[in-house]
Motif scaffolding. Sequence first.
Motif, short mmCIF file in Angstrom:
data_model
loop_
_atom_site.label_atom_id
_atom_site.label_comp_id
_atom_site.label_asym_id
_atom_site.label_seq_id
_atom_site.Cartn_x
_atom_site.Cartn_y
_atom_site.Cartn_z
N ILE A 39 1.05 -1.18 -0.17
CA ILE A 39 -0.05 0.03 -0.09
C ILE A 39 0.89 1.30 -0.02
O ILE A 39 0.66 2.38 -0.69
N ASN A 51 2.26 1.72 -3.57
CA ASN A 51 1.34 1.80 -4.59
C ASN A 51 0.69 3.32 -4.34
O ASN A 51 -0.22 3.58 -3.81
N THR A 110 -3.23 3.78 -4.48
CA THR A 110 -4.14 3.81 -3.46
C THR A 110 -4.09 4.66 -2.22
O THR A 110 -3.00 5.51 -2.25
N ALA A 153 -4.36 5.63 0.75
CA ALA A 153 -4.22 5.55 2.15
C ALA A 153 -3.92 6.90 2.99
O ALA A 153 -3.68 8.05 2.60
N SER A 209 -5.09 -3.83 -3.31
CA SER A 209 -5.69 -3.01 -2.12
C SER A 209 -7.12 -3.00 -1.65
O SER A 209 -7.65 -3.06 -0.46
N ASN A 253 -10.56 0.17 3.23
CA ASN A 253 -9.27 -0.67 2.90
C ASN A 253 -8.07 -0.06 3.42
O ASN A 253 -6.76 -0.49 2.81
N ASP A 254 -7.97 0.76 4.21
CA ASP A 254 -6.79 1.75 4.57
C ASP A 254 -6.03 1.04 5.64
O ASP A 254 -6.45 1.22 6.92
#
Length: 289
Positions: free
Chosen positions: A27, A30, A33, A35, A263, A276-277
Amino acid sequence: MKKSKKIAILGLVNSGKSTFLAALWHILKNNKTKASLAISALPENSTYLTEISRSWLQFKELSRTPTKRWYENPLTLKDRANEKEYDILIPDLAGETFFHQWFHRQWQGKYKSLVEESSNYILFIHPSVEKPELLSVVRRAYSKRFNEELPAEESPEEPTIKVWNPEKSPTQVILVELLQFIMQFKKSKIRIAIVISAWDLVNNDPLCKFKLPTNWLNGNLPLLYQYLTANPEYFCFKTFGISAQGGDLQTQKAQLLEHENASERIIVASDTDTSNDITEPIKWLMEEI
């Protein structure tokens, strides 16, 4: 100005520590994503993180962390909301290390130093915890109250004496003692992110009554929950339910492969929302008490 934080990871064997780090590294690297945290500077050596992250991407079961290895995993992270940067250290230790610490009452000098220098911890717990057995007298009273028959081996008046097996000790007993060891060396309040790993097992279990992480902790590990809540002067904790894999690799692999972005298969649940974090526990730890 950067702040330095050391985060100690705790957890018994197969509690999900390495899988969490593998997904976290993917994550952070990437950019697609969104986050809460982003990596600000790459570590000098990311071989271990890259290896476990590659296995995670390929839906492979991660091998256990070698008992004698110490992976420090230094990272420089930036909070996307306020641009603050933090140097953090998240060592990955084998689960056997913590069991041996509990059983032999000894710990590694390196880990002792980390405990003394850290005020932030992530405690990993797998849903398949080892639960205590009811005492025979309690079982008899319970069965009589609810008109249940006792197992054949418990029918005689004299209960069967069993040899103590340390590996069958209740998970919550071991974890409470691990925290007690830590508090002997701490003079200030510590922050703990409790991570119930493999949260998909909880979500998919129709018999599970506890669908919120804190409720699950209270319902399944009441001794640990009571120890944390009864000592607010020592602990500030928050509970997360996290599935870094997103599902069972043996039975749900085809379903997991449907996600275009890896992710998306990550599940991160708190008592108030789901995302999804996977950086959420670390972001929370980086906040001030």
